[in-house]
Motif scaffolding. Structure first.
Motif, mmCIF file in Angstrom:
data_model
loop_
_atom_site.group_PDB
_atom_site.id
_atom_site.type_symbol
_atom_site.label_atom_id
_atom_site.label_comp_id
_atom_site.label_asym_id
_atom_site.label_seq_id
_atom_site.Cartn_x
_atom_site.Cartn_y
_atom_site.Cartn_z
ATOM 1 N N GLU A 179 0.845 -1.318 -0.187
ATOM 2 C CA GLU A 179 -0.061 -0.036 0.079
ATOM 3 C C GLU A 179 0.905 1.246 0.041
ATOM 4 O O GLU A 179 2.153 1.115 0.410
ATOM 5 C CB GLU A 179 -0.791 -0.009 1.265
ATOM 6 N N ILE A 180 0.494 2.255 -0.622
ATOM 7 C CA ILE A 180 1.190 3.440 -0.631
ATOM 8 C C ILE A 180 0.662 4.315 0.490
ATOM 9 O O ILE A 180 -0.462 4.697 0.465
ATOM 10 C CB ILE A 180 0.840 4.099 -2.067
ATOM 11 N N VAL A 181 1.542 4.860 1.247
ATOM 12 C CA VAL A 181 1.395 5.396 2.199
ATOM 13 C C VAL A 181 1.643 7.090 2.396
ATOM 14 O O VAL A 181 1.690 7.784 3.206
ATOM 15 C CB VAL A 181 2.012 4.922 3.751
ATOM 16 N N LEU A 182 2.684 7.257 1.444
ATOM 17 C CA LEU A 182 3.208 8.469 1.052
ATOM 18 C C LEU A 182 3.699 8.889 -0.345
ATOM 19 O O LEU A 182 4.174 7.805 -1.104
ATOM 20 C CB LEU A 182 4.608 8.951 1.875
ATOM 21 N N VAL A 183 3.422 10.081 -0.945
ATOM 22 C CA VAL A 183 3.851 10.569 -2.038
ATOM 23 C C VAL A 183 4.648 11.661 -1.742
ATOM 24 O O VAL A 183 3.960 12.609 -1.304
ATOM 25 C CB VAL A 183 2.638 10.512 -3.429
ATOM 26 N N ALA A 184 5.933 11.815 -2.239
ATOM 27 C CA ALA A 184 6.915 12.792 -1.621
ATOM 28 C C ALA A 184 7.500 13.472 -2.939
ATOM 29 O O ALA A 184 7.518 12.815 -4.053
ATOM 30 C CB ALA A 184 7.894 12.321 -0.900
ATOM 31 N N SER A 185 7.800 14.732 -2.928
ATOM 32 C CA SER A 185 8.308 15.277 -4.391
ATOM 33 C C SER A 185 9.401 16.473 -4.036
ATOM 34 O O SER A 185 9.239 16.980 -3.046
ATOM 35 C CB SER A 185 7.280 15.895 -5.047
ATOM 36 N N ASN A 186 10.323 16.868 -4.742
ATOM 37 C CA ASN A 186 11.240 17.889 -4.650
ATOM 38 C C ASN A 186 10.565 19.040 -5.309
ATOM 39 O O ASN A 186 11.142 20.265 -5.474
ATOM 40 C CB ASN A 186 12.498 17.603 -5.299
ATOM 41 N N ASN A 187 9.304 18.865 -5.819
ATOM 42 C CA ASN A 187 8.688 19.982 -6.727
ATOM 43 C C ASN A 187 7.067 20.028 -6.305
ATOM 44 O O ASN A 187 6.353 19.305 -6.668
ATOM 45 C CB ASN A 187 8.525 19.545 -8.272
ATOM 46 N N PRO A 188 6.997 21.254 -5.561
ATOM 47 C CA PRO A 188 5.689 21.409 -4.914
ATOM 48 C C PRO A 188 4.638 21.597 -6.060
ATOM 49 O O PRO A 188 3.512 21.235 -5.740
ATOM 50 C CB PRO A 188 5.681 22.759 -4.138
ATOM 51 N N GLU A 189 5.038 21.771 -7.246
ATOM 52 C CA GLU A 189 4.077 21.966 -8.249
ATOM 53 C C GLU A 189 3.824 20.641 -9.135
ATOM 54 O O GLU A 189 3.147 20.669 -10.292
ATOM 55 C CB GLU A 189 4.428 22.907 -9.508
#
Length: 321
Positions: free
Chosen positions: A33-43
């Motif tokens: 299961e996916i518990v987090l989606v993280a990015s270096n790009n807020p857009e």
């Protein structure tokens, strides 16, 4: 049903691979299961998709930050979400070697070529220019070396006459969406597969001096000492005697220790039938987050309780170097 493996996905853009992973995770037979989606790009467009689907998100632009500081912030978000694996899905930033090493074997990436061909960028143009018959996609373990880890899965995509990099990329993307979720599912599932777990335990047990394997009551066991007079220090238990656990049985120092561990950490330990009455504890292996260094320590401790002094001297001497 066993707990599902908890996944953090790193993205930098639209997140189409993340979306494919997310929707596949909602199939009845999904092991993650996916518990987090993280990015270096807020857009990044994938963040809004994840939010709409009820997935926790985190974003932090890397500009103006050192690589180590940005990696640290991303990693903290992963830990806060309780993720056990990191999956890179169009994350367009190289992670520092120390970060990658801390997640060795628990970080996956997808790359648009048939590795080891065409590491890095411009993979489709390079495949076309080389006259290859196929482009494709690879899922691999992340290592500090770029696109160099163990390959877990690949799919070929035919290169057509007159193909452009853009046209090939659009077809490879379809293959990516098929391959990534299946490969990830297989990878996290193997940690609940008896054959895989037995092989892991066997490697650790047989690495100890003067150790050999012998079956006992239908279960693999390991003995320290000679073939004739050796004594058992560990057993592999695959859901025996009505237990739901795949477990490693090892010797504790006392019944008080056994009962204390079971009470304090019931997700990790249990008192096995028959063996438990003699002070053997079960270390549950078919669960998320097994610490194999800890398992190795338990094996050595149990081995020391029965091993000949000549054997313990060997391992003590090795530890001094």
């Amino acid at each position: 049903m066993p707990d599902k493996a908890k996944i953090a996905v790193f993205i930098s853009g639209s997140g189409t691979n993340m979306a494919a992973l997310l929707y596949a995770s909602r199939m009845a037979d999904a092991a993650y299961e996916i518990v987090l989606v993280a990015s270096n790009n807020p857009e990044a467009g994938g963040l809004s998709l994840a939010q709409a689907e009820g997935i926790e998100t985190f974003s932090l632009p890397h500009k103006g930050m050192s690589r180590a500081d940005h990696d640290s912030a991303m990693e903290q978000a992963v830990k806060d979400a309780g993720a056990e694996y990191i999956v890179l899905a169009g994350y367009m930033r190289i992670l520092g070697a120390e970060f990658v090493d801390r997640w060795a074997g628990r970080m996956l990436n997808i790359h648009p070529s048939l590795l080891p061909k065409y590491k890095g960028l411009d993979t489709h143009a390079r495949a076309i220019a080389a006259g290859d018959k196929f482009g494709g996609v690879s899922v691999h373990i992340v290592t500090p070396e770029l696109d160099d880890g163990e390959i877990l899965g690949q799919l070929k995509v035919a290169i057509q006459p007159g193909d452009t990099p853009e046209a090939l990329a659009s077809r490879v993307l379809f293959a990516e969406h098929q391959l990534y979720s299946r490969t990830l599912n297989d990878y996290v599932s193997r940690e609940r597969d008896p054959a895989y777990l037995l092989d892991k335990v066997r490697q650790l047990a047989l690495a100890l001096p003067e150790t050999h394997e012998r079956e006992s009551h239908g279960s693999p066991g390991w003995r320290a000492g000679s073939e004739k007079s050796g004594k058992y220090f560990a057993y592999f238990n695959d859901q025996h005697h009505g237990s739901e656990h795949i477990a490693l049985l090892v010797k504790t120092g006392s019944m008080d220790e056994l009962l204390g561990l079971v009470e304090a950490q019931p997700h990790a330990y249990f008192k096995p039938a028959y063996y438990g009455a003699s002070g053997w504890i079960g270390i549950i292996l078919n669960r998320s987050g097994v610490d194999w260094d800890h398992v190795s320590d338990w094996l050595e401790r149990s081995w020391r309780s029965v091993a000949p002094k000549s054997a313990t001297k060997l391992i003590d001497a090795a530890d001094e170097f």
